[in-house]
Design an enzyme around this catalytic site. Sequence first.
Site, PDB file in Angstrom:
ATOM      1  CG  ASP A  48       1.137   5.221   9.086  1.00 47.09           C
ATOM      2  OD1 ASP A  48       1.894   5.222   8.097  1.00 47.09           O
ATOM      3  OD2 ASP A  48       1.484   4.815  10.209  1.00 47.09           O
ATOM      4  CG  HIS A  49       1.284   1.014   8.452  1.00 45.72           C
ATOM      5  ND1 HIS A  49       2.130   0.112   7.843  1.00 45.72           N
ATOM      6  CD2 HIS A  49       2.042   1.721   9.328  1.00 45.72           C
ATOM      7  CE1 HIS A  49       3.351   0.252   8.347  1.00 45.72           C
ATOM      8  NE2 HIS A  49       3.327   1.225   9.243  1.00 45.72           N
ATOM      9  CD  GLU A  64       6.797  -1.592   5.834  1.00 49.33           C
ATOM     10  OE1 GLU A  64       6.921  -2.775   6.207  1.00 49.33           O
ATOM     11  OE2 GLU A  64       6.062  -0.774   6.417  1.00 49.33           O
ATOM     12  CG  HIS A  73       5.732  -1.132  12.998  1.00 44.04           C
ATOM     13  ND1 HIS A  73       5.972  -1.863  11.865  1.00 44.04           N
ATOM     14  CD2 HIS A  73       5.532   0.145  12.589  1.00 44.04           C
ATOM     15  CE1 HIS A  73       5.931  -1.063  10.805  1.00 44.04           C
ATOM     16  NE2 HIS A  73       5.673   0.151  11.216  1.00 44.04           N
ATOM     17  N   GLY A 115       8.669   2.535  13.276  1.00 40.61           N
ATOM     18  CA  GLY A 115       9.119   1.897  14.507  1.00 40.61           C
ATOM     19  C   GLY A 115      10.103   2.733  15.293  1.00 40.61           C
ATOM     20  CB  VAL A 117       6.866   8.801  17.045  1.00 37.45           C
ATOM     21  CG1 VAL A 117       6.762   8.463  18.530  1.00 37.45           C
ATOM     22  CG2 VAL A 117       8.298   9.128  16.664  1.00 37.45           C
TER      23      VAL A 117
END
Length: 294
Positions: free
Chosen positions: A84-85, A136, A191, A220, A242
């Site tokens: 993630d990210h 995103e 977030h 978020g 989450v």
Amino acid sequence: MPLANTGELVIRATAARSAVAAFNVITLEHVEAVVAGAETAGTPVVLQVSENAVKFRYGRLLPLARATVAVAERATVPVALHLDHVQSDDLLRQAPDAGFSSVMYDAARLPYAENLAATRAAADWAHTQGLWIEAELGEIGGKAGQGGWGRTVRAPLDAHAPGARTDPGEARDFVADTGVDALAVAIGSVHAMTSRTAALDHGLLGRLSAAVTVPLVLHGSSGVPDDGLAAAVEGGIAKVNVGTALNVAMTGAIREFLAAHPEAVDSRKYLSVGREAMAREVARIIGVVTGTAA
């Protein structure tokens, strides 16, 4: 059972007008709690390891990834792994060999044209490796002051400032031009919220769902009330991320335990309490997201 594929779980959820819950994990207790909660709920789940979590683990992906794979493979429900990210191209390229079937490549901090170019290059590479890729667009906010940019926006924005939210036409073009498999959209969530007071723009979500052909993702989600989450899934969100909610549950339970047992020094005693609290929260959130809450 064998590791599940994130993309397949999301596609099945989309077809059923439901969503997959995806939980960010930091410690082995997080991993075990998410799987236990998913088994209680009897539904598939996605375990997410963020670039920030990797930095916390001295910049090493494999120790947490291998532990996560080991727990996931022994689960009684389908479990997929998601990186993630990701902002580091080096970390991105570690994903396939570490057991991940999907990544979220995060170039939203860059101006639109640079975000598009970086994301397109990441998607091209990811697809050669069989990875499902999420990106995103817009300003979700809440990540260490990180800003997001739109095509017509010239500076990072607060998540609630005019122009911060994802534009449907821009989102349609971005997905077509990058080739990503899913898009995280800015519709009012932030977030790292510890209060559940975020108000989502469901009208915007409806326009985004109509404009974009790939599944939509809500980041978020810890700050969104249950009715808002349920409405977001009904409106087209297919993956619900989450993280903070688990940390709130774990920290609260540990604080309560240590207040009642100031003599405690065995970390297993308070970590087990924290793990159980997270597992209950996972099962509860899955019920909200899948529409099976009691």
